[in-house]
Design a protein around this motif. Structure first.
Motif, PDB file in Angstrom:
ATOM      1  N   PRO A  78      28.412  50.816   9.313  1.00 21.05           N
ATOM      2  CA  PRO A  78      27.696  51.888  10.009  1.00 21.05           C
ATOM      3  C   PRO A  78      27.748  53.192   9.214  1.00 21.05           C
ATOM      4  N   ILE A  79      26.704  53.999   9.353  1.00 20.84           N
ATOM      5  CA  ILE A  79      26.696  55.322   8.736  1.00 20.84           C
ATOM      6  C   ILE A  79      27.725  56.197   9.456  1.00 20.84           C
ATOM      7  N   THR A  80      28.636  56.797   8.695  1.00 20.57           N
ATOM      8  CA  THR A  80      29.779  57.514   9.275  1.00 20.57           C
ATOM      9  C   THR A  80      29.347  58.653  10.187  1.00 20.57           C
ATOM     10  N   PHE A  81      28.421  59.494   9.749  1.00 17.16           N
ATOM     11  CA  PHE A  81      28.014  60.657  10.542  1.00 17.16           C
ATOM     12  C   PHE A  81      27.492  60.235  11.910  1.00 17.16           C
ATOM     13  N   TYR A  82      26.677  59.180  11.928  1.00 12.88           N
ATOM     14  CA  TYR A  82      26.132  58.722  13.209  1.00 12.88           C
ATOM     15  C   TYR A  82      27.251  58.332  14.160  1.00 12.88           C
ATOM     16  N   ARG A  83      28.187  57.549  13.665  1.00 10.68           N
ATOM     17  CA  ARG A  83      29.264  57.060  14.528  1.00 10.68           C
ATOM     18  C   ARG A  83      30.203  58.194  14.957  1.00 10.68           C
ATOM     19  N   GLN A  84      30.396  59.176  14.091  1.00  9.49           N
ATOM     20  CA  GLN A  84      31.234  60.317  14.477  1.00  9.49           C
ATOM     21  C   GLN A  84      30.629  61.061  15.665  1.00  9.49           C
ATOM     22  N   VAL A  85      29.339  61.349  15.577  1.00 13.11           N
ATOM     23  CA  VAL A  85      28.686  62.076  16.670  1.00 13.11           C
ATOM     24  C   VAL A  85      28.673  61.228  17.938  1.00 13.11           C
ATOM     25  N   LEU A  86      28.368  59.943  17.799  1.00 16.47           N
ATOM     26  CA  LEU A  86      28.338  59.068  18.973  1.00 16.47           C
ATOM     27  C   LEU A  86      29.714  58.980  19.628  1.00 16.47           C
ATOM     28  N   ALA A  87      30.771  58.927  18.804  1.00 11.27           N
ATOM     29  CA  ALA A  87      32.123  58.876  19.366  1.00 11.27           C
ATOM     30  C   ALA A  87      32.411  60.115  20.196  1.00 11.27           C
ATOM     31  N   ASP A 107      29.985  69.847  11.170  1.00  8.59           N
ATOM     32  CA  ASP A 107      28.584  69.608  11.560  1.00  8.59           C
ATOM     33  C   ASP A 107      28.465  68.462  12.552  1.00  8.59           C
ATOM     34  N   ALA A 108      29.360  67.480  12.485  1.00  5.01           N
ATOM     35  CA  ALA A 108      29.362  66.409  13.492  1.00  5.01           C
ATOM     36  C   ALA A 108      29.772  66.970  14.847  1.00  5.01           C
ATOM     37  N   ILE A 109      30.758  67.862  14.843  1.00  2.79           N
ATOM     38  CA  ILE A 109      31.196  68.500  16.088  1.00  2.79           C
ATOM     39  C   ILE A 109      30.080  69.380  16.654  1.00  2.79           C
ATOM     40  N   ASP A 110      29.441  70.156  15.777  1.00  5.14           N
ATOM     41  CA  ASP A 110      28.342  71.021  16.223  1.00  5.14           C
ATOM     42  C   ASP A 110      27.200  70.204  16.815  1.00  5.14           C
ATOM     43  N   ARG A 111      26.872  69.095  16.153  1.00  5.87           N
ATOM     44  CA  ARG A 111      25.769  68.264  16.664  1.00  5.87           C
ATOM     45  C   ARG A 111      26.127  67.668  18.013  1.00  5.87           C
ATOM     46  N   ALA A 112      27.358  67.191  18.153  1.00  6.44           N
ATOM     47  CA  ALA A 112      27.783  66.624  19.433  1.00  6.44           C
ATOM     48  C   ALA A 112      27.734  67.679  20.539  1.00  6.44           C
ATOM     49  N   ASN A 113      28.190  68.887  20.234  1.00  4.45           N
ATOM     50  CA  ASN A 113      28.121  69.966  21.232  1.00  4.45           C
ATOM     51  C   ASN A 113      26.679  70.274  21.616  1.00  4.45           C
ATOM     52  N   GLU A 114      25.801  70.302  20.628  1.00  5.36           N
ATOM     53  CA  GLU A 114      24.389  70.585  20.896  1.00  5.36           C
ATOM     54  C   GLU A 114      23.782  69.516  21.801  1.00  5.36           C
ATOM     55  N   PRO A 374      28.333  62.759   1.831  1.00 11.53           N
ATOM     56  CA  PRO A 374      28.734  61.397   2.198  1.00 11.53           C
ATOM     57  C   PRO A 374      27.602  60.601   2.844  1.00 11.53           C
ATOM     58  N   PHE A 375      26.821  61.270   3.698  1.00 12.83           N
ATOM     59  CA  PHE A 375      25.693  60.596   4.358  1.00 12.83           C
ATOM     60  C   PHE A 375      24.695  60.078   3.323  1.00 12.83           C
ATOM     61  N   ARG A 376      24.320  60.929   2.398  1.00 14.37           N
ATOM     62  CA  ARG A 376      23.351  60.545   1.375  1.00 14.37           C
ATOM     63  C   ARG A 376      23.889  59.408   0.515  1.00 14.37           C
ATOM     64  N   SER A 377      25.177  59.477   0.181  1.00 15.20           N
ATOM     65  CA  SER A 377      25.797  58.441  -0.644  1.00 15.20           C
ATOM     66  C   SER A 377      25.805  57.094   0.076  1.00 15.20           C
ATOM     67  N   GLU A 378      26.178  57.100   1.348  1.00 18.01           N
ATOM     68  CA  GLU A 378      26.207  55.853   2.122  1.00 18.01           C
ATOM     69  C   GLU A 378      24.806  55.258   2.241  1.00 18.01           C
ATOM     70  N   LYS A 379      23.856  56.100   2.580  1.00 15.15           N
ATOM     71  CA  LYS A 379      22.488  55.625   2.792  1.00 15.15           C
ATOM     72  C   LYS A 379      21.875  55.099   1.494  1.00 15.15           C
ATOM     73  N   LEU A 380      22.096  55.819   0.400  1.00 10.87           N
ATOM     74  CA  LEU A 380      21.562  55.393  -0.887  1.00 10.87           C
ATOM     75  C   LEU A 380      22.223  54.098  -1.353  1.00 10.87           C
ATOM     76  N   GLY A 381      23.523  53.950  -1.076  1.00  9.46           N
ATOM     77  CA  GLY A 381      24.216  52.721  -1.441  1.00  9.46           C
ATOM     78  C   GLY A 381      23.626  51.509  -0.737  1.00  9.46           C
ATOM     79  N   ILE A 382      23.341  51.653   0.550  1.00 10.73           N
ATOM     80  CA  ILE A 382      22.731  50.561   1.311  1.00 10.73           C
ATOM     81  C   ILE A 382      21.336  50.256   0.775  1.00 10.73           C
ATOM     82  N   PHE A 383      20.555  51.307   0.537  1.00 10.00           N
ATOM     83  CA  PHE A 383      19.191  51.135   0.036  1.00 10.00           C
ATOM     84  C   PHE A 383      19.184  50.397  -1.301  1.00 10.00           C
ATOM     85  N   ASN A 384      20.012  50.849  -2.234  1.00 14.50           N
ATOM     86  CA  ASN A 384      20.025  50.240  -3.567  1.00 14.50           C
ATOM     87  C   ASN A 384      20.470  48.783  -3.515  1.00 14.50           C
TER      88      ASN A 384
END
Length: 494
Positions: A78-87, A107-114, A374-384
């Motif tokens: 799973p993409i880390t940022f997504y799971r952090q906010v969902l948690a 930014d994960a905390i800010d997004r969750a608060n928003e 980290p998000f870009r790295s994870e996503k690009l790794g999956i894509f490649n």
């Protein structure tokens, strides 16, 4: 109730009625088929049970579920940022604890608060269209993607794209004289749903030798032929990028198909769930092409009705189990929109956690935020990794005797054609299988690789295919497949 009272009730004398059997059920449900979870995957589950009880019983040590686009089942992380906010939004008390700042980026905390400022709880029902804040986020994403305005009121959040398909097909179907143009090969959700609704499938065949392209003129011929047979063509499904083919529609092709739809008053259903899975070429949404055409001639296209679908199950996210998706509805009459809202209301609302994930998918970490790198790295790794495996599988197929495969431009699948001998066809008939299903069964029994026969997706009569994902990590399973294929061809040579 006391035990004695229960005993008295049990002593009442009657003859028990028989159980229901299948011929007493809805006949439309009986004819519906869904090969992605059909006979071969059922065999795979049985073999998985065998491996669990006796790991040495089979010539392989695991089942590779290449039958379905289910990335996290095949070890995609799973993409880390997504799971952090969902948690955080699943357990919002964490947001009140200073310790959370030590384990989550700000930014994960800010997004969750928003998010939590815009809903009571992920455990509470939302509006049947979905939380307005999430729909507004989707609208901004569509505007940025297409360079055309989007209205949150046109957007319905759904339990994956599949529920959107079910809403549309159940509402648009009006008995066996209603026709739906479906690409062949297609994702079997469409034919299964139409069978349940007793509607007519109007197949239009993709040109395999031209990388699964489609001709608008041939679609016109299908429509005209249907009308002569008393069938009213109601909608056309475009799957772009293609499932199971991996092909991508060009802007010119989309525009030509929209011309046909506008001329005949046909609803366009654009299944665009693989829009991020593009390895060659460019994804252009049907919505963008429609709006560009309307700028050129608003009158000609003013009545064109479009439903565009997207999902969190595909892309680099692969969050299939979260059941997040959306549809955008353009050009529909208000009376029709009211009926769609009614269908959505019957299910109360889509899962709110899935809605939240949709909002994260369309609004990832900003470049200035700590999660972006980290998000870009994870996503690009999956894509490649997907792109690399798609190419390796394509090359492997075209080296196999009697196999040809178009290179996938997008999505998660290869759909190779198999040239099978008379001996294979005879053995398949003896086993009560189609030839492509027989091949898939033998592949599974010998390698543990679970695929789906092409007959489950539709194919030109007399041709045989299979669909496989390229989600499984590594390439050893591809090498094992090549060895199996060589032995299979030798065993069944005429």
């Amino acid at each position: 109730m006391s035990h004695s009272t229960l005993a008295q009730i049990a002593k009442v004398d009657f003859k028990p009625a028989p159980k229901l059997v299948d011929n007493q059920l809805n006949p439309h449900a009986l004819v519906a088929k869904y090969a992605v979870r059909g006979r071969i995957p059922t065999m795979a589950e049985q073999l998985k049970g065998t491996l669990q009880s006796d790991p040495d019983a089979l010539p392989f040590d695991k089942i590779i579920s290449a039958n379905i686009g289910n990335p996290q089942q095949l070890d995609q992380k799973p993409i880390t940022f997504y799971r952090q906010v969902l948690a955080l939004i699943e357990y919002p008390d964490l947001l009140k604890n200073d310790y959370v700042n030590k384990i989550f980026p700000h930014d994960a905390i800010d997004r969750a608060n928003e998010i939590m400022e815009n809903l009571v709880s992920v455990g509470a029902y939302s509006h049947s269209k979905g939380v307005l804040y999430f729909r507004q986020t989707v609208a901004r994403y569509i505007e940025d993607r297409d360079d055309h305005p989007a209205d949150p009121e046109d957007i319905y959040l759904t339990a994956g794209a599949s529920s959107a398909v079910n809403y549309l097909l159940s509402l648009l179907s009006n008995g066996p004289q209603t026709g739906f143009l479906i690409p062949i090969p297609q994702y079997p959700l469409y034919t299964a749903s139409l069978a349940l609704n007793d509607a007519k499938v109007l197949p239009y065949y993709l040109k395999e030798e031209e990388n699964w392209s489609v001709e608008a003129s041939e679609i016109s011929e299908v429509i005209k032929k249907a009308k002569t047979e008393g069938i009213s063509p109601r909608a056309i499904v475009l799957i772009n990028p293609g499932n199971p083919t991996g092909s991508i529609l060009t802007e010119e092709t989309i525009a030509e198909i929209l011309n046909v739809a506008a001329e005949h008053g046909i609803v366009v259903i654009a299944d665009e769930v693989y829009q991020e899975n593009v390895y060659e070429g460019e994804f252009i949404s049907v919505k963008k092409v429609l709006r560009d055409l309307q700028k050129l001639d608003s009158t000609k296209y003013e009545n064109l009705q479009l439903a565009s679908l997207h999902s969190t199950s595909k892309g680099m996210i692969g969050e299939c189990g979260q059941r997040g998706g959306y549809m955008e509805l353009i050009g529909f009459d208000q009376s029709v929109l009211s009926q769609i809202l009614k269908l959505a209301s019957i299910s109360l609302c889509p899962p709110v956690i899935g809605q939240a994930l949709v909002s994260l998918m369309v609004n990832p970490p900003h470049e200035s935020h700590p999660s972006h790198g980290p998000f870009r790295s994870e996503k690009l790794g999956i894509f490649n990794a997907l792109k690399e495996r798609s190419h390796k599988l394509y090359l492997a197929f075209n080296k196999m005797e009697g196999v040809s495969c178009q290179e996938p431009q997008g999505a998660m699948y290869c759909f190779p054609q198999l040239t099978l001998s008379k001996k294979v066809k005879a053995a398949a008939a003896d086993s009560g299988m189609a030839p492509d299903e027989f091949y898939c069964a033998k592949l599974l029994e010998n390698t543990g690789v679970c695929t789906v026969p092409g007959s489950g997706f539709g194919q030109v009569p007399g041709t045989w295919h299979l669909r496989t994902t390229f989600l499984a990590p590594g390439t050893e399973w591809i090498d094992n497949w090549a060895k199996f294929h060589e032995n299979f061809m030798n065993e069944y040579r005429d």
